[in-house]
Design a protein around this motif. Structure first.
Motif, short mmCIF file in Angstrom:
data_model
loop_
_atom_site.label_atom_id
_atom_site.label_comp_id
_atom_site.label_asym_id
_atom_site.label_seq_id
_atom_site.Cartn_x
_atom_site.Cartn_y
_atom_site.Cartn_z
N TRP A 132 -2.55 4.97 -16.39
CA TRP A 132 -1.31 4.27 -15.69
C TRP A 132 -1.48 3.09 -14.79
CZ3 TRP A 132 3.36 6.39 -16.83
CH2 TRP A 132 3.55 7.55 -17.35
N ILE A 133 -1.05 2.06 -15.11
CA ILE A 133 -1.23 0.79 -14.48
C ILE A 133 -0.07 0.18 -13.58
CG2 ILE A 133 -1.87 -1.69 -15.02
CD1 ILE A 133 -2.91 -0.91 -17.68
N ILE A 134 -0.34 0.13 -12.12
CA ILE A 134 0.64 0.00 -11.28
C ILE A 134 0.43 -1.53 -10.43
CG2 ILE A 134 1.74 0.83 -9.10
CD1 ILE A 134 0.24 3.41 -9.76
N ASP A 135 1.45 -2.33 -10.32
CA ASP A 135 1.61 -3.33 -9.42
C ASP A 135 2.65 -3.13 -8.48
OD1 ASP A 135 1.64 -5.68 -8.05
OD2 ASP A 135 1.96 -6.76 -9.75
N PRO A 136 2.53 -2.63 -7.25
CA PRO A 136 3.38 -1.83 -6.35
C PRO A 136 4.30 -3.00 -5.95
CG PRO A 136 1.31 -2.29 -5.16
CD PRO A 136 1.08 -2.32 -6.85
N VAL A 177 -5.49 6.41 -13.34
CA VAL A 177 -4.50 5.33 -12.58
C VAL A 177 -5.35 4.18 -11.93
CG1 VAL A 177 -2.97 5.16 -10.71
CG2 VAL A 177 -3.09 7.41 -11.95
N LEU A 178 -4.85 2.99 -12.46
CA LEU A 178 -5.25 1.79 -11.86
C LEU A 178 -4.16 0.88 -10.87
CD1 LEU A 178 -7.44 -0.68 -11.90
CD2 LEU A 178 -6.26 -1.39 -13.90
N GLY A 179 -4.44 0.82 -9.89
CA GLY A 179 -3.35 0.12 -9.22
C GLY A 179 -4.05 -1.41 -8.23
N GLU A 180 -2.87 -2.00 -8.15
CA GLU A 180 -3.50 -3.37 -7.32
C GLU A 180 -4.18 -3.22 -6.14
OE1 GLU A 180 -2.08 -7.82 -6.21
OE2 GLU A 180 -0.73 -6.31 -6.76
N GLU A 181 -3.90 -2.10 -5.55
CA GLU A 181 -4.34 -2.12 -3.87
C GLU A 181 -5.32 -0.98 -3.78
OE1 GLU A 181 -3.46 -4.39 -2.38
OE2 GLU A 181 -1.57 -4.98 -3.43
N ARG A 220 0.98 -1.13 0.16
CA ARG A 220 -0.14 -0.02 0.00
C ARG A 220 0.97 1.21 0.09
NH1 ARG A 220 -3.20 -3.40 3.88
NH2 ARG A 220 -4.87 -4.06 2.83
N ALA A 221 2.11 1.43 0.76
CA ALA A 221 2.83 2.49 0.99
C ALA A 221 3.48 2.77 -0.56
CB ALA A 221 3.92 2.12 1.79
N VAL A 222 4.03 1.65 -1.13
CA VAL A 222 4.46 1.85 -2.50
C VAL A 222 3.52 2.23 -3.28
CG1 VAL A 222 5.81 0.37 -4.60
CG2 VAL A 222 6.37 -0.21 -2.17
N GLU A 223 2.42 1.78 -3.57
CA GLU A 223 1.44 2.44 -4.40
C GLU A 223 1.16 3.80 -4.35
OE1 GLU A 223 -3.14 1.57 -5.91
OE2 GLU A 223 -1.83 -0.09 -5.78
N ALA A 224 0.93 3.91 -3.04
CA ALA A 224 0.69 5.52 -2.42
C ALA A 224 1.75 6.33 -3.02
CB ALA A 224 0.52 5.68 -0.99
N ALA A 225 3.00 5.97 -2.96
CA ALA A 225 4.13 6.90 -3.35
C ALA A 225 4.08 6.92 -4.80
CB ALA A 225 5.44 6.28 -2.71
#
Length: 259
Positions: A80-84, A64-68, A45-50
């Protein structure tokens, strides 16, 4: 103004720095199990937030789409697509093979991707039509950009160099493939080894779009081939296959499907 690729690299390095702080203090890291059985931690969660903060500051109109944290609204044609932390199970076990993944999708097509192995100090990237590269992270910066190219001599699955990720999931799916090509050990994500020419085939036995957005582009820009089990070359949910060329990928899909 920094390019989308430069932004993706910077966001990945910011996320990597956050992840490494948690990786250095695993004993104190809270973790829980999601409904789908996967592990999530405060680090994810912290990595995705950053990463989201970096992207929002530089491209406030993009979605933005992130896993968390799911999807935040924005431009319909840029996402943007994120897997932190890709490979949280590896992360919490102290295994250095986990990644930070960021992809950029424009009008349904992945146009930029960055895959970092922070604990190994390495990073891979690609842009649509611009080729694929790998480099090192030194002092918080990407250095030594080296072009990479898929390669090898395998013309059929039997006897080819194969990597399976995760190594203990979806074994029924890959059983026909590993019966003719025993899986090889991997120190970096098998898709990246395909892009480097160190593997002929890689199968990721499950995932979502954030697991594949960056790596699919890196492999294809390195001259390799990518698709889901249906043959769809756009990343999405399910299992995926990476190969040194389209013909080998199609043969692997046929073998695993029993057709």
């Amino acid at each position: 103004m920094e390019t989308d690729l430069q932004l993706a690299q910077r966001a990945a390095l910011v996320g990597a720095a956050v992840a490494l702080k948690h990786f250095a203090a695993l004993a104190d890291l809270p973790r829980e199990v999601k409904a789908d059985g996967s592990i999530v931690t405060a680090a994810d969660r912290a990595v995705e937030a950053a990463i989201r903060e970096v992207l929002a500051d530089a491209r406030p109109d993009d979605s933005v789409l992130g896993e968390e944290a799911g999807e935040s609204p924005g431009a319909a044609d840029r996402r943007w697509i994120i897997d932190p932390i890709d490979g949280t199970r590896l992360f919490v076990a102290g295994d250095d093979r986990w990644l930070v993944l960021i992809g950029l999708e424009e009008r349904g097509e992945i146009v930029a991707g960055v895959a970092a192995h922070p604990a190994q100090g390495s990073v891979w990237w690609a842009t649509r039509g611009g080729g694929a590269f790998e480099g090192r992270v030194v002092g918080g910066r990407v250095v030594a950009d080296t072009p990479i190219r898929a390669g090898g001599s395998a013309t059929e699955p039997a006897g080819s160099r194969v990597g399976i990720v995760p190594e203990d999931w979806g074994l029924d799916l890959v059983a026909p493939l590993v019966a003719v090509a025993p899986p090889q050990p991997w120190t970096i994500h098998p898709a990246l080894m395909v892009a480097r020419g160190e593997l002929d085939l890689a199968v990721q036995t499950g995932g979502q779009i954030w697991d594949f957005a960056a790596t699919s582009l890196i492999v294809t820009e390195a001259g390799g081939s990518y698709s889901g089990l249906s043959g769809d070359e756009r990343p999405g949910a399910g299992a995926s296959v990476y190969a040194r060329d389209p013909a080998l990928r199609k043969q692997a899909l046929e073998l695993m499907s029993g057709s």
